[in-house]
Scaffold this motif. Structure first.
Motif, PDB file in Angstrom:
ATOM      1  N   VAL A 250      53.678  33.883   5.475  1.00  0.00           N
ATOM      2  CA  VAL A 250      55.258  34.118   5.217  1.00  0.00           C
ATOM      3  C   VAL A 250      55.752  32.360   4.845  1.00  0.00           C
ATOM      4  O   VAL A 250      55.209  31.459   5.393  1.00  0.00           O
ATOM      5  N   PHE A 251      56.171  32.461   3.595  1.00  0.00           N
ATOM      6  CA  PHE A 251      56.823  31.130   3.270  1.00  0.00           C
ATOM      7  C   PHE A 251      57.771  30.740   3.974  1.00  0.00           C
ATOM      8  O   PHE A 251      58.673  31.484   4.155  1.00  0.00           O
ATOM      9  N   ALA A 252      57.793  29.613   4.434  1.00  0.00           N
ATOM     10  CA  ALA A 252      58.883  28.986   4.935  1.00  0.00           C
ATOM     11  C   ALA A 252      60.299  28.640   4.048  1.00  0.00           C
ATOM     12  O   ALA A 252      60.065  28.749   2.914  1.00  0.00           O
ATOM     13  N   PRO A 253      61.390  28.746   4.508  1.00  0.00           N
ATOM     14  CA  PRO A 253      62.569  28.754   3.515  1.00  0.00           C
ATOM     15  C   PRO A 253      62.457  27.772   2.438  1.00  0.00           C
ATOM     16  O   PRO A 253      62.908  28.192   1.484  1.00  0.00           O
ATOM     17  N   GLY A 254      62.192  26.599   2.697  1.00  0.00           N
ATOM     18  CA  GLY A 254      62.097  25.637   1.612  1.00  0.00           C
ATOM     19  C   GLY A 254      61.043  25.914   0.610  1.00  0.00           C
ATOM     20  O   GLY A 254      61.403  25.782  -0.438  1.00  0.00           O
TER      21      GLY A 254
END
Length: 212
Positions: free
Chosen positions: A48-52
């Protein structure tokens, strides 16, 4: 800062970093990843990619250097190509932080302070114990070369602001967010400038401890 505010702040930092990267002209940029592409990539690699990180890759996808590598530089592309890259290469890069740490353990490294208990005398047993311990730490997602962001923990959570440089058991904080990382990596490389350390709430469990 609330969770939603942290998410928005992370996305904005990622977008600023992508814009600055484009201005500097240091890499080949393709159109950013779409929501459908993010969904496919996250499902394929179990991440899961972090928001940034998501904001950064949505604004523009770096896929290679803008110029050939200089003498002494690795010929390997430092940017992971999330859209068209070889899945085996991407999986290998996802495994680098843990595998590098295990290599260090095999050659005598062990966390001080009893955090992993007493080191087994047998190197293979030490590696097995370290592997079990590392299965509980945040996963690192490759950003550029040996620079990483911590994986996200769902779209409503905003970890992964801090950019880490990790090689084996050596770790360095390389930016409090993506925008600062671009400045340090590409605008001010090799500088002896003292870069601020991340706030306590932004530190990445385990990996930030390695960085000090």
């Amino acid at each position: 800062m609330t969770g939603d505010e942290a998410v928005r702040d992370g996305v904005r930092a990622g977008e600023r970093a992508a814009r600055r990267l484009a201005e500097l002209g240091v890499c080949v940029l393709e159109p950013g990843l779409s929501d459908a592409e993010f969904d496919r990539i996250e499902a394929e690699y179990g991440i899961v990619f972090a928001p940034g990180h998501r904001g950064f890759l949505a604004a523009g996808l770096p896929v290679g250097r803008a110029a050939p590598p200089e003498e002494g530089e690795s010929p390997r592309n430092p940017w992971p190509d999330w859209r068209d890259g070889d899945p085996d290469v991407i999986r290998e890069r996802l495994g680098w932080p843990v595998e590098g740490m295990l290599f260090s353990v095999e050659h005598g490294c062990w966390l001080p302070g009893g955090r992993w208990g007493q080191r087994p005398a047998d190197p293979a047993e030490a590696v097995a114990a370290a592997r079990a311990a590392l299965a509980t730490v945040p996963r690192l997602i490759p950003l550029y070369g040996h620079r990483y962001l911590a994986a996200g923990a769902g779209k409503a959570v905003a970890p992964g602001r801090v950019v880490l440089s990790v090689v084996g058991a050596d770790a360095i904080h390389y930016g409090r967010d993506l925008a600062e990382w671009v400045e340090r990596e590409f605008e001010d490389p090799g500088s002896d400038r003292a870069w601020p350390e991340p706030a306590a709430g932004d530190r990445v469990p385990f990996w930030s401890d390695l960085a000090g």
